[in-house]
Design an enzyme around this catalytic site. Sequence first.
Site, PDB file in Angstrom:
ATOM      1  N   SER A  54     -12.440   3.044  -8.243  1.00 29.22           N
ATOM      2  CA  SER A  54     -13.637   2.642  -7.498  1.00 29.22           C
ATOM      3  C   SER A  54     -13.638   1.135  -7.207  1.00 29.22           C
ATOM      4  O   SER A  54     -12.770   0.636  -6.517  1.00 29.22           O
ATOM      5  CB  SER A  54     -14.876   3.071  -8.297  1.00 29.22           C
ATOM      6  OG  SER A  54     -16.054   2.907  -7.568  1.00 29.22           O
TER       7      SER A  54
ATOM      8  N   ASP B 208      -4.072  -6.312  -0.072  1.00 27.06           N
ATOM      9  CA  ASP B 208      -4.081  -6.316   1.392  1.00 27.06           C
ATOM     10  C   ASP B 208      -4.079  -7.721   1.962  1.00 27.06           C
ATOM     11  O   ASP B 208      -3.535  -7.971   3.043  1.00 27.06           O
ATOM     12  CB  ASP B 208      -5.303  -5.559   1.911  1.00 27.06           C
ATOM     13  CG  ASP B 208      -5.122  -4.052   1.844  1.00 27.06           C
ATOM     14  OD1 ASP B 208      -4.037  -3.596   1.447  1.00 27.06           O
ATOM     15  OD2 ASP B 208      -6.082  -3.325   2.187  1.00 27.06           O
TER      16      ASP B 208
ATOM     17  N   LYS C 210     -10.068   6.629  -6.047  1.00 24.08           N
ATOM     18  CA  LYS C 210     -11.451   6.999  -5.710  1.00 24.08           C
ATOM     19  C   LYS C 210     -11.910   6.140  -4.546  1.00 24.08           C
ATOM     20  O   LYS C 210     -12.222   4.963  -4.708  1.00 24.08           O
ATOM     21  CB  LYS C 210     -12.389   6.824  -6.904  1.00 24.08           C
ATOM     22  CG  LYS C 210     -13.834   7.219  -6.612  1.00 24.08           C
ATOM     23  CD  LYS C 210     -14.709   7.055  -7.858  1.00 24.08           C
ATOM     24  CE  LYS C 210     -16.146   7.458  -7.563  1.00 24.08           C
ATOM     25  NZ  LYS C 210     -16.847   6.524  -6.655  1.00 24.08           N
TER      26      LYS C 210
END
Length: 555
Positions: free
Chosen positions: A292, A303, A317
């Site tokens: 999460s 990223d 998740k």
Amino acid sequence: MKKFFLSFLLILLSCSTLFAQEQDDHNFTVAKNMEIFNAIYRNLDMMYVDTLDANQVIGNGINKMLQSLDPYTVYYPEDKTKELKQMMTGKYAGIGALIRYNMQIKNSVIDEPYEGTPAAKAGLKKGDVILSIDDSTMVGKDNAYVSNHLRGEAGTTFLLKIRRPSSGKILQKKITRESIQLPSLPYYGVQENQIGYINLNSFTENCSKEVRKAFIEMKGQGMKGLVFDLRNNGGGSELEAANIVNMFVPKGITVVSNRGKMKRGNRDYKTMVEPLDTVMPIVVLVNGETASASEITSGALQDLDRAVILGTRTYGKGLVQLPIDLPYNSQMKLTTSRYYIPSGRCIQAINYKHGNGGYVEHIPDSLTKVFHTLHGREVRDGGGIMPDVECKPDSLPNIIYYLSASGQDSTEVMFNWVSDYIANHETIAPAASFMITDADYEDFKQKVVDSGFKYDPESEKVMSTLKKVMQFEGYYEEAKAEFERLEKKLTHNVGHDLDLHKELIKQLLSSEIVAAYYYQKGVIQNSLLSDKQVKEAYRLLFDNEEYSRILAPKQ
């Protein structure tokens, strides 16, 4: 041109009519099934042979309905809403201690008080047997029952009666319940190698402020690199995740975007302030229980090419839940959207098939899509965050699981030995250096052997299965002599196994002991002595060339 326009208009009208028809059909289906459900329960309530408990029967119906969707959409009746509040805030009112059910004495006992809580202030120790709370006996009661009685409104006082195994004395403690804030950041500190270490175990309210404070403090102490430990962190607040990422990347970047059925519920979380540091090398530790908000943090830093992710694949998740108020003070935690991190990927690992009662389908790697980081490195959606550097922890042998689990009489031998050790040692060495001696371990080993401790070695299970298959297929008699020789080597020998895994078991025992003196903070400090993944993170932070190469675009 006019004919084209008329044709286009007719297509739009047809599509609109079709959409309206589908919506009408959907609304009718919903209304029909709601009416059927009400009719079924009215008839049950009126004619069923026994009187029904509406809370139980309808509650079961609600829970089964939600279970067919995904495991995160959950109904909380009025008497359970405190659980949801604790999950979101990390707060509850009680004494601040872990308890466990001791199978040997069939009673709940104190396992670990948290630092600074009423349990610690009252001097409760590991192994204390919980006998009564006020006038209510706790003898033989399960953990859920005892826990429910230990909790209550902050400021209320009760008498706790315990038996201390080391002395056999019955003690009474007057304890006042407090609002307990579970520590989201149990430990941080600059290590001897000038590498900072932060362990964050949940994304509860204001945890980003704690992380920010820790980072500033360690940087002032000369920190040259950071290990940010998100292993076993199940997540929490997206806002807190975005705020933590904001510490290391420039202002104005979208960290995570929520997209769902209701457009008004869509939301973007951006970095809102100037960062603390955009150049210090960072290694983020992750594992299969990193989920999460932890995946948002580690995934966004990956990223944006701001940190190296090290460990094993995360949980996966990619769904977002919101608390929804329901009638009669009940609530629901409802999955409303998916989240997308800066590269545009959603890392949800499982498809929940609504049409088949909650059937789940893991997304195979072959069906995942390629996305790109800020510098052009390839990353994939679905299946969690894949670390930039895969580093598996030391695998724990089967015997350790059985020694530490609470499931049968003989498994309590470790808990009892640790409790006795604590009772006989007023102080121990600092957490960062403590380790039980070889003499201590020999004493523990003898206690285990004398207790009649047993466990199921996996090798024996596999051998038994293979033997049955060989017998079924007719090959066993020919290979019988080889089987018998191998079976002799696999004979269950607890003493031999305790010697074989001595170092790992010593580490486990030391960690259990440290918890009683230095709490969670000390347990983490002690674990750094032997943590394979942390040591690999240190190595990487010292190797500037390799660190930079990992984050560089693939040629």
